[in-house]
Motif scaffolding. Structure first.
Motif, PDB file in Angstrom:
ATOM      1  N   LYS A  60      -7.272  10.993  -7.181  1.00  0.00           N
ATOM      2  CA  LYS A  60      -8.194  10.837  -8.315  1.00  0.00           C
ATOM      3  C   LYS A  60      -7.469  11.067  -9.641  1.00  0.00           C
ATOM      4  O   LYS A  60      -7.654  10.313 -10.602  1.00  0.00           O
ATOM      5  N   MET A  61      -6.647  12.124  -9.694  1.00  0.00           N
ATOM      6  CA  MET A  61      -5.880  12.402 -10.917  1.00  0.00           C
ATOM      7  C   MET A  61      -5.018  11.208 -11.302  1.00  0.00           C
ATOM      8  O   MET A  61      -4.785  10.948 -12.474  1.00  0.00           O
ATOM      9  N   ASP A  62      -4.492  10.494 -10.289  1.00  0.00           N
ATOM     10  CA  ASP A  62      -3.622   9.349 -10.546  1.00  0.00           C
ATOM     11  C   ASP A  62      -4.407   8.040 -10.654  1.00  0.00           C
ATOM     12  O   ASP A  62      -3.817   6.952 -10.630  1.00  0.00           O
ATOM     13  N   GLY A  63      -5.726   8.141 -10.739  1.00  0.00           N
ATOM     14  CA  GLY A  63      -6.550   6.944 -10.936  1.00  0.00           C
ATOM     15  C   GLY A  63      -6.636   6.035  -9.725  1.00  0.00           C
ATOM     16  O   GLY A  63      -6.899   4.841  -9.865  1.00  0.00           O
ATOM     17  N   GLN A  64      -6.427   6.579  -8.533  1.00  0.00           N
ATOM     18  CA  GLN A  64      -6.454   5.763  -7.319  1.00  0.00           C
ATOM     19  C   GLN A  64      -7.825   5.811  -6.649  1.00  0.00           C
ATOM     20  O   GLN A  64      -8.489   6.845  -6.677  1.00  0.00           O
ATOM     21  N   LYS A  65      -8.189   4.691  -6.002  1.00  0.00           N
ATOM     22  CA  LYS A  65      -9.459   4.638  -5.289  1.00  0.00           C
ATOM     23  C   LYS A  65      -9.273   4.382  -3.803  1.00  0.00           C
ATOM     24  O   LYS A  65     -10.240   4.140  -3.076  1.00  0.00           O
ATOM     25  N   ALA A  66      -8.022   4.395  -3.362  1.00  0.00           N
ATOM     26  CA  ALA A  66      -7.736   4.144  -1.944  1.00  0.00           C
ATOM     27  C   ALA A  66      -6.433   4.834  -1.560  1.00  0.00           C
ATOM     28  O   ALA A  66      -5.531   4.979  -2.377  1.00  0.00           O
ATOM     29  N   ILE A  67      -6.372   5.260  -0.294  1.00  0.00           N
ATOM     30  CA  ILE A  67      -5.243   6.043   0.216  1.00  0.00           C
ATOM     31  C   ILE A  67      -4.811   5.477   1.562  1.00  0.00           C
ATOM     32  O   ILE A  67      -5.643   5.068   2.365  1.00  0.00           O
ATOM     33  N   VAL A  68      -3.489   5.467   1.811  1.00  0.00           N
ATOM     34  CA  VAL A  68      -2.962   5.202   3.143  1.00  0.00           C
ATOM     35  C   VAL A  68      -2.548   6.547   3.742  1.00  0.00           C
ATOM     36  O   VAL A  68      -1.951   7.371   3.048  1.00  0.00           O
ATOM     37  N   HIS A  69      -2.869   6.782   5.013  1.00  0.00           N
ATOM     38  CA  HIS A  69      -2.463   8.024   5.670  1.00  0.00           C
ATOM     39  C   HIS A  69      -1.820   7.700   7.006  1.00  0.00           C
ATOM     40  O   HIS A  69      -2.416   7.016   7.837  1.00  0.00           O
ATOM     41  N   THR A  70      -0.590   8.201   7.211  1.00  0.00           N
ATOM     42  CA  THR A  70       0.083   7.976   8.492  1.00  0.00           C
ATOM     43  C   THR A  70      -0.166   9.173   9.409  1.00  0.00           C
ATOM     44  O   THR A  70      -0.535  10.249   8.948  1.00  0.00           O
TER      45      THR A  70
END
Lengths: 370, 370
Positions: free
Chosen positions: A163-173
């Motif tokens: 959120k701090m970096d303005g992202q709305k999606a995440i990849v998780h391995t």
């Protein structure tokens, strides 16, 4: 009054001998904002294994009751040079009952309560903890509260960081982990898209079962195609990886870049302008991280650790995160364990050989009085 | 009126054939803010080689006058999938004389002047360029001005980027390059400490000769010790690497961490809290980047490219940088060349085998009318 009890220590000497040992220790009276916690449960987290087992040879170690001596190979022996000869406590987090406190009000208010804490020597019958970092567990058992810091705060930290970096999606391995399952629930609650990468078919089903929308299997032949499709649909160019070694991150960067390039109208030798960001937060694989030159120059890879993240995030955010964990301890932030061991059982060949593999869904809980 | 002249093109087809070819082309009349430049000199930079030679097999290529066809091996063939079949111009930068202009005043003011420019097809007898990006050369020759964009702006960009990030010291690998020498002078002028890593004894002497304070030789047995000492004295935890492949960055991160750990009073399994930052800005080595798990989690590695940096830096900074280059073209930002070739000579086996090695101090200059 001095309290005595069993505590585990780990010592690596310059000749490569790693000694894990349970010994009888004295614990001082807490002062100021400290509390003395009678520890009842502590999880063995991957971050604990870094100083407990590391890359030592436990197949050919010398085992005796409450003690094991194993050989540490290079380059891991030299790599830990700064701990050579030091007798270190172990166990990041755990839960127990406050049996004594310092004079400060915050500490005194915890007397007799069951709390989760982050003492750094949780593999012990007693531990001194900072009252400020203690989470009162109310009616919850120590087993329920034992893992209420590392995994919950890390998973919440990923989402806060995104959120701090303005992202709305995440990849998780390696997304089928306990932490991965928490992340799925947090992302659902917060409206963040999540691309989960797992290695087994049963994990695909498990994560779908708890509502995950994007789950891709790195063991499938069409893994890269699955990954590209998920990244394209979710717009995820930002992610977290607990594996560290090998090409887990490399594959994600490749897929991200291929998605970005497929949308370009003109060829560029430098690759796409799409910023790609990954964080390595663990070392399930001790091998080197391999980055191939196949996604231009628009990428950034960092190490990620909870403590500096919390320090940067500020007290208000941390308190908000802690409260959220406390309120959802048996739902979003629930942990489960494969086995319970006491301090001596923790140092048997059978136990070490099992928990050091860090298999998904097979976490151990240490019950020092068990 | 249509102008015609020779231009070089590079085409990679899906069957793995890379064709470099000089052909007679027509150049349109410039419009608006465009100018038509009769190109007189253009350097072959490493960034040009990415589409000119890449990893193709030029030892066994078919050579004919003004043309060469070489085979591109995997994974480089698939890695450049998005250019398959496209006939691409080449040559980032160069200098020449403006022979026609568009109607805008800025363009018209350049008529007849010698300018440096960044047309993207500098390996050509003519090129259309944007007047805004042209640097008037005054009395300087085209040879003096040919390399006034890529290397000078990149070296200045490193220092600007370091300042933006609050850094007062920089590590630079493969530091004996033309760009590396510019960086030494810029850092001297701006009071930034610079740790130069080179691979040869003669380069150590060369850089010391132009006033470099810290020069360490990666071929020496005590390289890591030299590097730690230089990092410790300069406080450089931030750097730039044009090599990309192998362990050039890994070695720097290791040395940075070892310096930081040596100052810690207490062991931490997570490594030091010292933030370590490196940027890869080139690919002298096409191999994968290897990062070993030996410097904790407090590191960040990014790709670095000039164009997005300039876009982020803003017009004011860019104008300031351009002016500085213009005023110091024969001193701080001077370039030198090993050989001059015309467009046909550029495609001989002898020339390609030589310039594709990107040896320090052996840059080629293309003189399209030579």
């Amino acid at each position: 009054m001095t309290t005595t009890g069993q505590q585990l220590f780990t010592t690596l000497t310059a000749d490569g001998k790693l000694t894990l040992e349970v010994s009888e220790e004295s614990f001082p009276e807490p002062t100021g904002n400290q509390v003395l916690v009678k520890m009842e449960a502590a999880p063995i987290n991957p971050s604990d294994l870094a100083i407990l087992t590391s890359a030592a040879d436990f197949d050919n170690a010398e085992y005796s009751p409450g003690k094991v001596v194993a050989q540490m190979p290079e380059p891991f022996l030299s790599g830990q040079k700064s701990r050579h000869g030091q007798r270190l406590p172990a166990g990041n987090e755990g839960a127990g009952t406050v049996v004594a406190t310092g004079d400060n009000d915050m500490a005194k208010a915890l007397m007799g309560q069951r709390v989760a804490c982050v003492p750094g020597n949780a593999f012990s019958q007693y531990a001194i903890a900072d009252a400020m970092m203690c989470l009162p567990l109310g009616d919850h058992s120590s087993e329920v509260g034992a893992s209420s810091f590392v995994n919950p705060m890390t998973a919440l930290g990923f989402v806060e960081n995104a959120k701090m970096d303005g992202q709305k999606a995440i990849v998780h391995t390696a997304a089928a982990s306990n932490l991965g399952q928490m992340l799925i629930k947090i992302c659902q609650e917060d409206g963040i898209e999540l691309v989960n990468i797992v290695r087994k078919t049963e994990h695909v089903e498990m994560l779908r079962g708890i509502g995950a929308k994007y789950v891709v299997n790195s063991s499938d032949d069409d893994f890269m195609e699955q990954l590209r499709t998920a990244i394209d649909e979710s717009d995820a160019f930002y992610g977290f990886d607990p594996i560290g070694g090998g090409q887990a991150v490399d594959n994600v960067f490749k897929a991200m870049e291929q998605v970005a390039v497929s949308k370009m109208t003109e060829y560029s030798r430098y690759g796409s302008n799409q910023a790609k960001r990954m964080f390595i937060y663990g070392r399930l694989d001790f091998g080197p991280t391999i980055l191939t030159p196949s996604y231009g120059f628009g990428w950034t890879l960092s190490g990620w650790l909870l403590t500096p993240f919390l320090a940067n995030a500020g007290m208000e955010t941390v308190v908000k995160m802690r409260t959220r964990v406390q309120q959802n301890l048996t739902t979003t932030f629930a942990s489960s364990y494969k086995a319970k061991v006491n301090l001596e059982e923790m140092l048997t060949k059978e136990a070490i050989s099992d928990y050091r593999q860090m298999k998904t869904g097979e976490k151990y809980l240490v019950t020092p009085w068990g």
